[in-house]
Scaffold this active site. Structure first.
Site, PDB file in Angstrom:
ATOM      1  N   GLY A  15       0.722  -1.138  -0.033  1.00 56.83           N
ATOM      2  CA  GLY A  15      -0.087  -0.083  -0.121  1.00 56.83           C
ATOM      3  C   GLY A  15       0.955   1.202  -0.005  1.00 56.83           C
ATOM      4  O   GLY A  15       2.126   1.207  -0.027  1.00 56.83           O
ATOM      5  N   ARG A  42      -4.089 -11.361  -2.415  1.00 56.62           N
ATOM      6  CA  ARG A  42      -4.136 -10.595  -3.706  1.00 56.62           C
ATOM      7  C   ARG A  42      -2.812 -10.439  -4.322  1.00 56.62           C
ATOM      8  O   ARG A  42      -2.582 -10.678  -5.431  1.00 56.62           O
ATOM      9  CB  ARG A  42      -5.107  -9.169  -3.538  1.00 56.62           C
ATOM     10  CG  ARG A  42      -6.464  -9.640  -3.453  1.00 56.62           C
ATOM     11  CD  ARG A  42      -6.891  -8.172  -3.663  1.00 56.62           C
ATOM     12  NE  ARG A  42      -6.587  -7.355  -2.247  1.00 56.62           N
ATOM     13  CZ  ARG A  42      -7.363  -7.266  -0.913  1.00 56.62           C
ATOM     14  NH1 ARG A  42      -8.278  -8.062  -0.700  1.00 56.62           N
ATOM     15  NH2 ARG A  42      -6.995  -6.661  -0.154  1.00 56.62           N
ATOM     16  N   CYS A 131      -2.545  11.137  10.914  1.00 54.88           N
ATOM     17  CA  CYS A 131      -1.823  11.979  10.436  1.00 54.88           C
ATOM     18  C   CYS A 131      -1.983  13.476  10.700  1.00 54.88           C
ATOM     19  O   CYS A 131      -1.061  14.252  10.831  1.00 54.88           O
ATOM     20  CB  CYS A 131      -1.909  11.722   8.662  1.00 54.88           C
ATOM     21  SG  CYS A 131      -3.343  11.862   8.113  1.00 54.88           S
ATOM     22  N   SER A 161      -3.717  11.847  -1.098  1.00 51.29           N
ATOM     23  CA  SER A 161      -2.891  10.489  -0.812  1.00 51.29           C
ATOM     24  C   SER A 161      -3.415   9.917   0.547  1.00 51.29           C
ATOM     25  O   SER A 161      -2.872   8.898   0.919  1.00 51.29           O
ATOM     26  CB  SER A 161      -1.228  11.002  -0.693  1.00 51.29           C
ATOM     27  OG  SER A 161      -1.201  12.064   0.140  1.00 51.29           O
ATOM     28  N   LYS A 215     -11.339  12.073  15.694  1.00 48.70           N
ATOM     29  CA  LYS A 215      -9.824  11.440  15.710  1.00 48.70           C
ATOM     30  C   LYS A 215      -8.957  12.454  16.235  1.00 48.70           C
ATOM     31  O   LYS A 215      -8.144  12.228  17.180  1.00 48.70           O
ATOM     32  CB  LYS A 215      -9.408  10.651  14.329  1.00 48.70           C
ATOM     33  CG  LYS A 215      -9.697   9.458  14.262  1.00 48.70           C
ATOM     34  CD  LYS A 215      -9.437   9.160  12.855  1.00 48.70           C
ATOM     35  CE  LYS A 215     -10.273   7.926  12.159  1.00 48.70           C
ATOM     36  NZ  LYS A 215      -9.676   7.628  10.830  1.00 48.70           N
ATOM     37  N   ARG A 237     -11.084  17.736   2.744  1.00 50.46           N
ATOM     38  CA  ARG A 237     -10.039  17.179   1.747  1.00 50.46           C
ATOM     39  C   ARG A 237     -10.146  18.452   0.603  1.00 50.46           C
ATOM     40  O   ARG A 237     -11.112  18.787   0.137  1.00 50.46           O
ATOM     41  CB  ARG A 237     -10.943  15.873   1.018  1.00 50.46           C
ATOM     42  CG  ARG A 237      -9.998  15.330  -0.056  1.00 50.46           C
ATOM     43  CD  ARG A 237      -8.854  14.427   0.497  1.00 50.46           C
ATOM     44  NE  ARG A 237      -9.636  13.312   1.387  1.00 50.46           N
ATOM     45  CZ  ARG A 237      -8.662  12.760   2.452  1.00 50.46           C
ATOM     46  NH1 ARG A 237      -7.516  12.985   2.582  1.00 50.46           N
ATOM     47  NH2 ARG A 237      -9.217  11.867   3.276  1.00 50.46           N
ATOM     48  N   HIS A 244      -0.637  17.373   4.248  1.00 50.90           N
ATOM     49  CA  HIS A 244      -1.629  18.085   4.802  1.00 50.90           C
ATOM     50  C   HIS A 244      -1.410  19.392   5.200  1.00 50.90           C
ATOM     51  O   HIS A 244      -0.372  19.620   5.836  1.00 50.90           O
ATOM     52  CB  HIS A 244      -2.286  17.131   5.893  1.00 50.90           C
ATOM     53  CG  HIS A 244      -3.019  16.010   5.515  1.00 50.90           C
ATOM     54  ND1 HIS A 244      -3.028  15.493   4.397  1.00 50.90           N
ATOM     55  CD2 HIS A 244      -3.431  14.818   6.438  1.00 50.90           C
ATOM     56  CE1 HIS A 244      -3.888  14.283   4.032  1.00 50.90           C
ATOM     57  NE2 HIS A 244      -3.884  14.020   5.455  1.00 50.90           N
TER      58      HIS A 244
HETATM   59  P1  NAP Z   1      -3.674   1.189   0.558  1.00 52.67           P
HETATM   60  O1  NAP Z   1      -2.871   1.885  -0.197  1.00 52.67           O
HETATM   61  O2  NAP Z   1      -4.955   0.884   0.139  1.00 52.67           O
HETATM   62  O3  NAP Z   1      -3.319  -0.314   1.157  1.00 52.67           O
HETATM   63  C1  NAP Z   1      -3.667  -1.109   2.016  1.00 52.67           C
HETATM   64  C2  NAP Z   1      -2.408  -2.247   2.289  1.00 52.67           C
HETATM   65  O4  NAP Z   1      -3.205  -3.223   3.213  1.00 52.67           O
HETATM   66  C3  NAP Z   1      -2.098  -3.070   1.075  1.00 52.67           C
HETATM   67  O5  NAP Z   1      -0.799  -3.344   1.132  1.00 52.67           O
HETATM   68  C4  NAP Z   1      -3.024  -4.289   1.169  1.00 52.67           C
HETATM   69  O6  NAP Z   1      -2.570  -5.371   0.500  1.00 52.67           O
HETATM   70  C5  NAP Z   1      -3.173  -4.482   2.741  1.00 52.67           C
HETATM   71  N1  NAP Z   1      -4.165  -5.429   3.091  1.00 52.67           N
HETATM   72  C6  NAP Z   1      -5.407  -4.987   2.859  1.00 52.67           C
HETATM   73  N2  NAP Z   1      -6.290  -6.037   3.137  1.00 52.67           N
HETATM   74  C7  NAP Z   1      -5.365  -6.894   3.856  1.00 52.67           C
HETATM   75  C8  NAP Z   1      -5.488  -8.041   4.534  1.00 52.67           C
HETATM   76  N3  NAP Z   1      -6.894  -8.809   4.742  1.00 52.67           N
HETATM   77  N4  NAP Z   1      -4.493  -8.773   4.866  1.00 52.67           N
HETATM   78  C9  NAP Z   1      -3.238  -8.327   4.520  1.00 52.67           C
HETATM   79  N5  NAP Z   1      -3.027  -7.177   4.019  1.00 52.67           N
HETATM   80  C10 NAP Z   1      -4.021  -6.427   3.552  1.00 52.67           C
HETATM   81  O7  NAP Z   1      -3.800   1.941   2.085  1.00 52.67           O
HETATM   82  P2  NAP Z   1      -2.792   3.004   2.572  1.00 52.67           P
HETATM   83  O8  NAP Z   1      -3.101   4.326   2.074  1.00 52.67           O
HETATM   84  O9  NAP Z   1      -1.283   2.406   2.437  1.00 52.67           O
HETATM   85  O10 NAP Z   1      -3.380   2.891   3.954  1.00 52.67           O
HETATM   86  C11 NAP Z   1      -3.312   1.590   4.867  1.00 52.67           C
HETATM   87  C12 NAP Z   1      -3.808   1.892   6.265  1.00 52.67           C
HETATM   88  O11 NAP Z   1      -3.145   2.483   6.902  1.00 52.67           O
HETATM   89  C13 NAP Z   1      -5.223   2.569   6.244  1.00 52.67           C
HETATM   90  O12 NAP Z   1      -6.192   1.835   6.157  1.00 52.67           O
HETATM   91  C14 NAP Z   1      -4.986   3.448   7.624  1.00 52.67           C
HETATM   92  O13 NAP Z   1      -5.594   2.236   8.427  1.00 52.67           O
HETATM   93  C15 NAP Z   1      -3.581   3.487   7.827  1.00 52.67           C
HETATM   94  N6  NAP Z   1      -3.259   4.921   7.470  1.00 52.67           N
HETATM   95  C16 NAP Z   1      -2.940   5.819   8.389  1.00 52.67           C
HETATM   96  C17 NAP Z   1      -2.601   7.005   8.156  1.00 52.67           C
HETATM   97  C18 NAP Z   1      -2.383   7.690   9.380  1.00 52.67           C
HETATM   98  O14 NAP Z   1      -3.176   9.007   9.552  1.00 52.67           O
HETATM   99  N7  NAP Z   1      -1.490   7.580  10.132  1.00 52.67           N
HETATM  100  C19 NAP Z   1      -2.878   7.343   6.962  1.00 52.67           C
HETATM  101  C20 NAP Z   1      -3.068   6.639   5.896  1.00 52.67           C
HETATM  102  C21 NAP Z   1      -3.379   5.382   6.188  1.00 52.67           C
HETATM  103  P3  NAP Z   1      -3.125  -5.877  -1.136  1.00 52.67           P
HETATM  104  O15 NAP Z   1      -2.165  -5.245  -2.019  1.00 52.67           O
HETATM  105  O16 NAP Z   1      -2.857  -7.418  -1.053  1.00 52.67           O
HETATM  106  O17 NAP Z   1      -4.375  -5.413  -1.302  1.00 52.67           O
HETATM  107  O1  3JN Z   2      -7.754  10.819   5.072  1.00 53.57           O
HETATM  108  C1  3JN Z   2      -6.634  11.116   5.614  1.00 53.57           C
HETATM  109  O2  3JN Z   2      -6.092  12.071   5.338  1.00 53.57           O
HETATM  110  C2  3JN Z   2      -5.965  10.068   6.449  1.00 53.57           C
HETATM  111  C3  3JN Z   2      -6.595   8.677   6.536  1.00 53.57           C
HETATM  112  C4  3JN Z   2      -6.408   7.944   7.535  1.00 53.57           C
HETATM  113  C5  3JN Z   2      -7.148   6.637   7.736  1.00 53.57           C
HETATM  114  C6  3JN Z   2      -7.546   6.078   6.540  1.00 53.57           C
HETATM  115  C7  3JN Z   2      -8.348   4.932   6.393  1.00 53.57           C
HETATM  116  C8  3JN Z   2      -8.445   4.366   7.639  1.00 53.57           C
HETATM  117  C9  3JN Z   2      -7.357   5.954   8.616  1.00 53.57           C
HETATM  118  C10 3JN Z   2      -6.715   6.487   9.884  1.00 53.57           C
HETATM  119  O3  3JN Z   2      -5.472   6.477  10.140  1.00 53.57           O
HETATM  120  O4  3JN Z   2      -7.210   7.128  10.743  1.00 53.57           O
HETATM  121  C11 3JN Z   2      -7.802   4.966   8.804  1.00 53.57           C
HETATM  122  C12 3JN Z   2      -8.130   4.106   9.904  1.00 53.57           C
HETATM  123  O5  3JN Z   2      -9.252   4.393  10.594  1.00 53.57           O
HETATM  124  O6  3JN Z   2      -7.350   3.368  10.559  1.00 53.57           O
END
Ligand code: NAP
Ligand code: 3JN
Length: 342
Positions: A15, A42, A131, A161, A215, A237, A244
């Site tokens: 991801g 996947r 974030c 993003s 949050k 957004r 951000h």
């Molecule tokens: P993304 O680009 O959609 O990537 C999702 C990742 O999770 C991919 O590697 C996907 O693998 C994997 N995944 C999904 N379902 C899974 C499962 N059942 N088992 C194992 N791996 C699985 O999303 P992203 O933007 O990187 O964000 C990922 C997560 O990070 C978010 O859902 C959120 O919880 C967190 N996040 C946090 C912040 C923050 O504010 N700190 C910001 C952004 C995101 P595949 O390639 O196999 O689908």
């Molecule tokens: O939207 C953004 O700019 C930050 C998104 C964070 C996010 C996206 C999907 C799921 C989160 C998060 O980190 O709070 C989650 C989540 O609830 O894990």
């Protein structure tokens, strides 16, 4: 076993955040003997770049964590809910990027520049904050220490993003279509994002705030360790790809001039003051993208209250907002000898 023999699992490695996590581990020369990428079935068998080569992605399974010391998770909340306890049970320290564990009283919610000591009471899972919260608290903490913050009013301008790779593609496609006279197609967001601002991030809650807004409210209080700080947020957004931006209004118990705030922040870890409006110097999303620091500028007196300041805070949401902060947590765990090395 020495620290540089640590075995690190990266769950969600395909991801947007996971790929950045691998990049950050490489750039900071994280002391790992082995880094293993995991994702869903996947992506199993595909590869991700690491240290000039390619690592083969494994399927994340219940028995994946044996022999690992640290597990960095960014695979969504439901994956974390299921797999983080299993990883902790297998003896890993988990650093989780999702919101699944952030408000659990048994789980430290950590920004290393702000509350590193909270790592000391971890029970196997540590949460990485949202974030928008991270970049705000690195600026708030040194100002709170100086003059005690009473109230925070924040409005965010969040890059696409933050929603992941599919949202980046949606903004690109909408711009292309609109510029060639075609209609925008919205699939990721509820409305057109190109040339628009959406006052909705995540779902609406019973109190009419969005989940993203709540949050920011709840996480800020937990990280700052001070329930007396009042926070209210509007999260928006905007059609920006990376970083951000936030307009932040602070009310303090004690006087704090813009000059004093600039002096304090210029010494604060992870903060870079960019504040010379006469020369048109202030933080901007395009400049913060790819950077590790949180940038702050437009620091000025709020002339409507006794002790108030306004400011503008910008950071790369995928780096400091997610991947970098998670790796910094892992580095701090090692420094504090809080990883049970096998
Ligand atoms: P993304 O680009 O959609 O990537 C999702 C990742 O999770 C991919 O590697 C996907 O693998 C994997 N995944 C999904 N379902 C899974 C499962 N059942 N088992 C194992 N791996 C699985 O999303 P992203 O933007 O990187 O964000 C990922 C997560 O990070 C978010 O859902 C959120 O919880 C967190 N996040 C946090 C912040 C923050 O504010 N700190 C910001 C952004 C995101 P595949 O390639 O196999 O689908
Ligand atoms: O939207 C953004 O700019 C930050 C998104 C964070 C996010 C996206 C999907 C799921 C989160 C998060 O980190 O709070 C989650 C989540 O609830 O894990």
């Amino acid at each position: 076993m020495a620290k540089d023999q640590l075995k690190v699992a990266v769950a969600g490695a395909t991801g947007a955040v996971g790929r950045e996590m691998l990049k950050v581990l490489e750039q900071r020369d994280f002391p790992a003997a082995e880094v293993v990428p995991f994702a869903s079935s996947r992506s199993a068998g595909t590869t991700v770049p690491f240290k000039g080569g390619e690592l083969t992605v494994r399927e994340l399974r219940e028995d994946s964590f044996a022999g690992f010391d640290i597990a960095l998770f960014s695979a969504g909340g439901s994956t974390s809910e299921k797999f983080a306890p299993l990883a902790a049970k297998a003896g890993c320290v988990v650093v989780d990027n999702s919101s699944a564990w952030r408000m659990d009283p048994e789980v430290p919610l950590v920004v290393p520049e702000v509350n590193p000591d909270d790592l000391e009471w971890h029970k196997g899972i540590i949460a990485n904050p949202n974030c928008s919260t991270i970049q705000m608290v690195v600026v708030l903490k040194p100002l709170h220490d100086a003059a005690r913050i009473k109230r925070v009013v924040v409005s965010t301008y969040q890059a696409v993003s933050g929603t992941g790779q599919k949202a980046i593609v949606e903004l690109e496609n909408q711009v292309r279509r609109l510029m060639s006279g075609q209609e925008a197609v919205a699939e990721v967001y509820p409305h057109q994002i190109a040339f628009n601002c959406l006052p909705q991030i995540d779902v609406f809650l019973e109190n009419d705030y969005t989940k993203e807004e709540m949050k920011m409210v709840n996480e800020t209080v937990k990280i700052m360790g001070d329930a007396s700080i009042k926070v209210t947020a509007t999260t928006v957004r905007v059609p920006v790809f990376y970083s951000h931006s936030e307009s932040v209004n602070l009310e303090f118990e004690r006087p704090l001039s813009p000059q004093q705030a600039r002096a304090i922040l210029s010494q604060a870890p992870g903060v870079h003051v960019l504040d010379n409006p006469r020369e048109k110097i202030y933080p901007m999303a395009v400049d913060a993208a790819g950077e590790d620091d949180t940038f702050v500028g437009r620091i000025r007196k709020d002339e409507t209250v006794e002790n108030g300041l306004n400011m503008w805070i910008v950071a790369d949401n995928i780096r400091k907002g997610a991947a970098l902060n998670a790796v910094q947590i892992a580095e701090t765990l090692i420094l504090k000898d809080l990883v049970r090395v096998k």
